[in-house]
Every structure is written in structure tokens, then in C-alpha cells.
Enzyme design. Structure first.
Site, short mmCIF file in Angstrom:
data_model
loop_
_atom_site.label_atom_id
_atom_site.label_comp_id
_atom_site.label_asym_id
_atom_site.label_seq_id
_atom_site.Cartn_x
_atom_site.Cartn_y
_atom_site.Cartn_z
N CYS A 33 -0.05 -8.70 13.43
CA CYS A 33 0.61 -9.27 12.25
C CYS A 33 1.44 -8.19 11.56
O CYS A 33 1.00 -7.06 11.39
CB CYS A 33 -0.45 -9.82 11.29
SG CYS A 33 0.24 -10.44 9.75
N ASP A 37 2.00 -4.11 5.87
CA ASP A 37 2.16 -2.88 6.67
C ASP A 37 0.88 -2.43 7.34
O ASP A 37 0.83 -1.34 7.91
CB ASP A 37 2.70 -1.75 5.78
CG ASP A 37 1.79 -1.48 4.60
OD1 ASP A 37 0.87 -2.28 4.37
OD2 ASP A 37 2.02 -0.48 3.90
N PRO A 221 -7.50 4.14 -13.51
CA PRO A 221 -7.53 3.82 -14.94
C PRO A 221 -8.11 2.42 -15.19
O PRO A 221 -8.69 2.16 -16.25
CB PRO A 221 -6.06 3.86 -15.36
CG PRO A 221 -5.34 4.57 -14.26
CD PRO A 221 -6.15 4.37 -13.01
N ASN A 440 14.72 -4.46 1.53
CA ASN A 440 15.42 -5.01 0.37
C ASN A 440 15.70 -3.84 -0.57
O ASN A 440 15.05 -3.69 -1.60
CB ASN A 440 14.50 -6.06 -0.26
CG ASN A 440 15.16 -6.88 -1.34
OD1 ASN A 440 16.32 -6.65 -1.69
ND2 ASN A 440 14.42 -7.81 -1.90
N ASP A 713 11.15 -4.80 -10.84
CA ASP A 713 10.58 -3.62 -11.53
C ASP A 713 11.37 -2.35 -11.25
O ASP A 713 11.25 -1.38 -12.02
CB ASP A 713 9.11 -3.43 -11.14
CG ASP A 713 8.89 -3.34 -9.63
OD1 ASP A 713 9.56 -4.09 -8.90
OD2 ASP A 713 8.05 -2.54 -9.20
S1 SF4 Z 1 -3.68 -7.74 5.87
FE1 SF4 Z 1 -1.48 -7.62 6.42
S2 SF4 Z 1 -1.44 -7.39 8.63
FE2 SF4 Z 1 -3.49 -8.14 8.07
S3 SF4 Z 1 -3.33 -10.39 8.25
FE3 SF4 Z 1 -2.89 -9.84 6.12
S4 SF4 Z 1 -0.64 -9.65 6.08
FE4 SF4 Z 1 -1.24 -9.58 8.22
#
Ligand code: SF4
Length: 763
Positions: A33, A37, A221, A440, A713
Site C-alpha cells: 500500500c 508512507d 506536549p 503537492n 497550513d
Molecule cells: S498505514 Fe499507510 S501503508 Fe498501511 S494500510 Fe494504512 S495507508 Fe496503507
């Protein structure tokens, strides 16, 4: 960060892959996935050529690692707003007027315009921004082409997050360590709060470690959910990480809790360090951090005596004006306590010997010294640039067999702020062409007003994207990008770990969406350099990278979930550390040679400003989102319909604000609008600002940018000198002065509930 794979090969050998019974008409694929990251290994299920389900892996090692973002990904990528064909701007930049063109038409024009810019201004006038971690990878192919063409101006969000830690870690011990979570006895989280649906594998590892008796120390914090589960919680002042670590070192050195043999045999600079640490008696540290001296001492003793301990990488320390010192202090704690390269401690894994790493694909050696010297940021803030990393070439070759180690893609990078200044016409030379992939940039770095000016000043902007982000709205060309469901992947942990994992392609990309491999192959051709990407397909390229395994990529994927080398600990005893001295440099010879303080230090906060009496931090993601993504997915927006700023009940009450009020968070740079959430777990006078907000349903184009002007932000993140780390030039975004005022005459304010302090932890 890549999901930490157990470093004990026996665990992997013992893991029985229990494939579920095949259902008629359903195809399953082993996939990684990339909706955040952390790269969970999951399984996709497809029917009639489309992925209909993402579920957890059949491998027990990975079974607990999946979150709502991964599960909902097929819906997100099938959204009608997905960009399916190349788009060319036909009106003014940002006018929102596009025409559909073919890949060939687009690439012919892009190549012509890019060659003209390079001819007029030099190759350094071409900058590229990617976030390989967010998207899977661009394989190092972008940097390979740039290096051959002659541009050193590649930037990435990893400048603020992990990549910079990797680059700065080299100054201490030559590599970026990864904790052995399976065997550790104590975990230290610095402001980091892994949760079931955010940083899921890390959450799983920490829970498992605690279940078998490991200690947990949390510095934060906020009373975060991790803080609630901790053995010790240090509610330190935002941005004071480095001061806290000086306090720990003071206790550990004074009480002789460190590993004397390791310090004597494998470090340099201990006596100098000791003198610097003596400048931080606990009373001073207590004042700087706001924590009780006894609690600081108790935590330091726990870390030093309950070990082996780990301090997992944290993006929090990455984003402070003392970031370099903070990262170095983490490394120094690990080192003097003897936790480097030992079971249960912090492993220095090096490259996987069987897989060609992206560092090699990038071919940094072909970029001339003259062009390297032009890298933006290298004069003033060289830490992760070519200049700052040059001293590690020889040690890296000696220890790890390769001159260039672009660990976590963070080394040899230009400094983002200086790149945007050059793009805006305020730098040492012009940058006139800007490409971004899976990124982005308008909202992903500090000082959005500067980035906007920079983008409006470009002759050519090319985006490789899945959706019409605010940044893509300013492009000349938007080239449609595939998703992690639609491509295979070698996940080489960006050369950080020696474990390598694989992802199968689950379905064909829709429309004319193409992979980063194909994007860069087209660009190489458009620049009349097709030989730079000599492989016909992504699969061919992967076969090349895994050839040393004796298998094809397809065979390798079928054979295993993880390809690893047998772990060896205390490898430094054979070959030393990859630093100029071959030892752990508590006092850094490289920082000294670059003109910086070779010892860590602590710069106190910039002067107070009575107009901005509160402090804010940003960067925390809501569970349903990652960075600026996923706002278009209804399932996610139901959970987080609006950007929320958090305040303590005391501060909200003092300001006369109630739960659900719309407020402006303002500082000298800009302001954003957010809905107020009152959190008992927040300390007084601190504001949590939501990260990465825009609303895809709002009006596109310059002036609106789908709500980015209202909510992003990055408009509050300063990059003036007081707010930059000296060595890296990265912004301080954990403790920015601000104020919170009510939105009074805004049509968006429809309701205002009564103040209702909620008792859940601040996330
Ligand atoms: S934690 Fe990140 S890599 Fe794992 S399933 Fe969720 S979105 Fe995908």
C-alpha cells in the site's frame, strides 16, 4: 517510513503464509500500500479486472498492518475526479482552462520548451520536486536524468521528514539506524504518536513490545494516546527536544550509566561532548523544557538502564530549528549507551547485496563538480546537499561498498526554500522549469506565499498527478499518473534497510494513466536522451535490479514477501563506521569542516512577539488523510469534514471561544481558517494546526485553489532566518508564534456549539 520488518530472520522463516481459499472470479495479488508512507504489505482482491477489496496480508508478520486509508483506496482511485488524460493549459496560468492532448503531443512540447530553458539559463534552471515516499517511488530515474542533463536542483518533502534525519545521521555514525523492535526493551517516542489508523505498523510493533514488557517513554506536549500508555510521559515545551536530550545526557554521563567500553573504543569527542553537556544542568533543562528535573532524570535512567532501547525516527525532531542538533543528540544517546548495532538496539543495515539500489540508478557520479557546486542551498545550509555529504563518499565506499548512499532519498538534495527563492527570481540564478510528481509542493513546504510566487514565475510547469491538486492547477501540463493498485513495485526501503519487499500489479491503470517509469522514459526521449532509460518496461527495469538474486522480478515476487540478508550485529568491529574517523563522531569532523559547531547545541526560541502570544505546531495528520491527499473521498471526509484547530479548555475559555467556532490562526506570514476543537489533552497556550487542508469541491484556479488559500497550513510556516535550522535550512514548525481570533463575519460560520471540553487524547 517503510514498515519495519522484523530483523530476526527466524521470525520470517517461521511465518507461515496462509493463503486464503481462492474464490471463483476473484484474483488476489500481494501488494504494498502507498496510501501513506509506511508501506504496509496487503492483499488486493480483483473481479473483472478491477480491485474491489484491499485486505490485510496472509503473512502473519504483516497481518495486523492495515488501516482505513488502505481499505478505502480502490474507491478513492476510482473517483470520477481522477485525471485520466494529459491536460494542457490553454488560458493564463491558474485560469483553470485546459484541453486534452495526447502523451506524444505533450511530451514533444515539454521537451522543446525544457531544452530551450536549459539552453538559455543552464541545466540548473530545471528543478524537480517529488515525494517518493508518498507514492511508492520514481525509482531514482528522475535524478538519473537530471544528473546527466546537469541539474542538481532536486527537492523533496523528505527534506523535512526522514530524509533529513538520514542525511544528518551520517554525521554521527555514517548510516540511518532502524530499531530492532522485536527485541528491544525500551522505546522512546519523541512527539510521535502512532495509532491504529496512522503509522499502523509502528503502532502494532509498539503495542507488541509493551505486551512483552518493554518500557515506553513518551515526550510530547500533548497527552497523546501514546502518552497515556507510557511508563513515563514528559510533557515538554513544544520545540525543546534537543534541550531535553541534553538533560538525559547530563544524567547518563554524571551517573556513569553509559557504555564505557564502547565510548572508549568506538567514539571520538567524548570529553568535548561532556563539557557541552555540562552547560545543561537539570535546573536549566527543566526551565527550557517545562518538565520536572526528577522526571527528566527518571526517564534518562530508564532509557540507559532498561535497554537495549530504541528511539524510533520521529518527524517531530526533523522540523525544528535545532533539528540537526536534535537528530545528532538522538544518535549520541544511542551511541554512548551502547545501543548501536546490537540486538534490541539500533541496527545499521546497509544495502541489500542482491538488489541494485535507487542510489545506483541515480548515477550521482555523472553530475560534474561544477554543477554540484551550483546546488541551491549548498552555500548557506549544506547538511543534506552534495557539499555537506561529500565527506562521506570515501567512508561509505569503505564500509558499504558504494560511494553514494541516498538513504531515504534525503541526501544530495537542494534546500527547498532556496529553490523556491530562485524560482521566484530572488535567488543566485533563475530557475524557470519546475516538475513535480506525486507531490503537492505549494502546500508541502514552508512559506506558501513564496512558493506561489515561484510557480507563477515559471516558464514551464509539469505535474504527474492523479487529481487536480492546488499545485496541479498552476501547471502547464498535467500528465495522468497511475496508482499503487496499477503498477508493480520493488520497495527497497529507499536504501535505508536491507530488507526488500515487492508489490504485484493488481489492475490496469484507467484511461491514459502511466507510471513514473513511463513518465521519465518519455522525458528522456523528449530530451533526445532515450539511452538514459534503456529498459522497455517497468518489469524489464525490475528484472535488471534483481538480477543478482538469480530470479526474475516475477519469480522473486512469487517466492517471498521479503528479501533480506542475514543480519549481522556489531559489524563496525570489522569495518568501522562510515565516518571520516571510522568511529562514532560525538564531535563531528564534517560539521566542523563545513564551518558549523561540531557539537550539538540549543538555540532558544526567537524573541517573543506580544502580538502573537500563542505557539502553534503543525504536521499532524488526521487518521483518514495522509499529507494533502484523500480529501475527495467521502468516507474520509465524513470523519473529518472540516479542518480543525485544537486548543486547551483554559486557552479557549480565556479567548472567549467555544467548541465548533470558526477561527483564524494567524501569524506574521499569513492566516488560515479552521473549526475549533477544545481538547483537554492540549496544554495551555498551544495550538494544533491541521495539516494539508484544501477542499477538492471548492472553486479551482488562481485566487481560490480549491480552498488552499483558506486552509493550507503552509501559509503559516515561516522560513525566515530565525525559523530555519542552520545546518539544513529546514523550517521550524513545532513552536511558531501565532494568535487565534474568531471569524466573525464569515458566511461559512453557520453554527456554534457551546464550549464542550472533550476528554479524548489530543492526536
Ligand atoms: S498505514 Fe499507510 S501503508 Fe498501511 S494500510 Fe494504512 S495507508 Fe496503507
Amino acid at each position: 517510513m517503510p514498515a519495519p520488518v522484523p530483523f530476526d530472520p527466524q521470525d520470517i522463516a517461521n511465518a507461515k503464509y496462509e493463503e486464503r481459499p481462492v474464490r471463483e472470479g476473484v484474483t488476489t495479488k500481494r501488494t504494498i500500500c502507498a496510501s501513506c508512507d509506511i508501506a504496509c504489505s496487503v492483499v488486493t482482491e480483483s473481479m473483472k479486472g478491477r480491485v474491489v477489496k484491499v485486505r490485510s496480508s496472509d503473512n502473519p508478520i504483516f497481518r495486523d498492518n492495515i488501516c482505513m486509508k488502505g481499505i478505502v483506496a480502490p474507491k478513492g482511485f476510482a473517483h470520477p475526479s481522477r485525471i485520466l488524460h494529459p491536460l494542457k493549459r490553454v488560458g493564463e496560468r491558474g485560469s483553470g482552462k485546459w484541453e486534452q492532448v495526447t502523451w506524444e503531443e505533450a511530451m514533444t512540447d515539454i521537451g522543446t520548451r525544457l531544452k530551450k530553458i536549459i539552453a538559455e539559463h543552464g541545466p540548473e534552471a530545471w528543478a524537480v520536486s517529488t515525494s517518493q515516499w508518498n507514492t511508492g517511488t520514481d525509482h531514482g530515474l528522475g535524478r538519473r536524468i537530471m544528473n546527466h542533463v546537469g541539474s542538481p536542483n532536486w527537492i523533496s518533502g523528505v527534506a523535512l521528514c526522514a530524509g533529513n534525519t538520514a542525511a544528518v545521521s551520517k554525521f554521527t555514525y555514517g548510516w540511518f539506524p532502524m530499531g530492532d523492535f522485536n527485541n528491544t526493551k525500551c522505546i522512546v517516542l519523541m512527539g510521535h504518536n502512532p495509532r491504529r489508523h496512522s503509522w499502523t505498523p509502528m503502532y502494532t510493533y509498539i503495542r507488541a513490545a509493551q505486551a512483552r514488557g518493554a518500557k515506553l517513554i513518551v515526550m510530547d506536549p500533548r497527552r497523546s494516546s501514546s502518552a497515556e500508555r507510557a511508563d513515563i510521559w514528559l510533557p515538554l515545551k513544544v520545540g525543546s527536544d534537543a534541550a531535553m536530550m541534553f538533560g538525559w545526557l547530563k544524567v547518563i554521563i554524571d551517573e556513569e550509566l553509559y557504555d564505557k567500553d564502547f565510548v572508549a573504543n568506538w567514539t571520538i569527542g567524548f570529553e568535548d561532548l561532556k563539557k557541552r553537556v555540562d552547560e545543561f544542568p537539570l535546573e536549566r533543562v527543566a526551565k527550557l523544557t517545562g518538565c520536572e528535573p526528577e522526571m527528566i532524570a527518571k526517564a534518562a535512567r530508564m532509557y540507559a538502564t532498561e535497554g537495549p532501547s530504541v528511539i524510533p525516527w520521529t518527524p517531530i525532531t526533523d522540523m525544528q530549528r535545532n533539528s540537526t542538533s536534535g537528530i545528532r543528540l538522538q544518535g549520541i544517546l544511542r551511541s554512548i549507551c551502547g545501543y548501536i548495532d546490537v540486538p534490541g538496539g539500533e541496527t545499521l543495515q546497509g544495502f541489500n547485496p542482491d538488489i541494485i539500489p535507487e542510489s545506483d540508478i541515480e548515477m550521482h557520479h555523472v553530475l560534474s563538480d561544477e554543477q554540484k557546486a551550483k546546488q541551491l542551498g549548498s552555500k548557506n545550509h549544506p547538511a543534506f546537499t552534495y557539499r555537506g555529504q561529500a565527506a562521506f563518499s570515501e567512508p561509505m565506499k569503505r564500509v558499504y561498498g558504494r560511494e553514494y548512499s541516498n538513504i531515504a532519498t534525503g541526501s544530495y538534495m537542494a534546500t527547498p526554500s532556496e529553490t523556491f527563492r530562485a524560482m521566484a527570481g530572488e535567488g543566485e540564478y533563475p530557475v524557470k522549469a519546475f516538475f513535480f510528481l506525486g507531490n503537492n509542493p505549494l502546500m508541502s513546504y514552508a512559506n506558501m506565499p513564496l512558493i506561489l510566487k515561484a510557480m507563477m514565475n515559471q516558464d514551464l510547469i509539469v505535474a504527474h498527478e492523479q487529481f487536480m491538486t492546488p499545485s496541479a492547477q498552476l501547471a502547464d501540463y498535467i500528465m495522468p499518473a497511475d496508482s499503487w493498485l496499477e503498477r508493480p513495485l520493488i520497495h527497497d526501503m529507499f536504501a535505508w534497510l536491507s530488507t526488500v519487499r515487492f508489490s504485484e500489479k493488481s489492475m490496469e491503470p484507467p484511461g491514459e494513466c502511466k507510471s513514473t517509469f513511463e513518465f521519465w522514459k518519455h522525458i528522456a526521449g523528449a530530451l533526445d536522451r532515450p539511452e538514459l532509460v534503456p529498459w522497455d518496461t517497468l518489469e524489464d527495469f525490475y528484472d535488471y535490479r534483481v538480477a543478482a538474486t538469480g530470479m526474475s522480478f516475477a519469480e522473486l515476487v512469487k517466492s517471498t514477501d521479503v528479501h533480506f540478508k542475514m543480519p549481522e550485529f556489531r559489524q563496525y568491529e570489522k569495518r568501522g563506521f562510515a565516518t571520516p574517523s571510522g568511529k562514532v563522531e560525538l564531535k563531528s569532523s564534517v560539521l566542523e569542516s563545513l564551518g558549523f559547531d561540531p557539537l550539538p547545541y540549543f538555540r532558544e526560541d526567537p524573541p517573543e512577539d506580544k502580538d502573537y502570544p500563542l505557539k502553534m505546531f503543525t504536521g499532524v495528520r488526521e487518521d483518514g488523510f495522509f499529507q494533502t491527499a484523500h480529501r475527495h473521498i467521502p468516507e474520509m471526509r465524513k470523519r473529518h469534514p472540516e479542518p480543525e484547530a485544537f486548543l486547551s479548555p483554559g486557552t479557549a475559555g480565556r479567548l472567549g471561544l467555544a467548541e465548533g467556532d470558526w477561527v483564524y490562526v494567524e501569524n506574521k506570514l499569513g492566516r488560515i481558517k479552521a473549526k475549533l476543537a477544545i481538547k483537554d489533552a492540549m496544554p495551555d497556550e498551544l495550538v494544533r494546526v491541521p495539516h494539508g487542508w484544501w477542499k477538492p469541491e471548492m472553486q479551482q484556479g488562481a485566487g481560490q485553489l480549491s480552498g488552499a488559500h483558506d486552509y493550507a497550513d503552509a501559509q503559516l510556516c515561516r522560513d525566515d532566518d530565525d525559523y530555519l535550522d542552520l545546518e539544513q535550512g529546514i523550517p521550524h514548525i513545532k513552536g511558531i508564534p501565532c494568535r487565534v481570533v474568531p471569524v466573525t463575519a464569515d458566511a461559512q460560520v453557520t453554527t456554534s456549539s457551546k464550549a464542550r471540553p472533550v476528554m479524548e487524547p489530543a492526536e
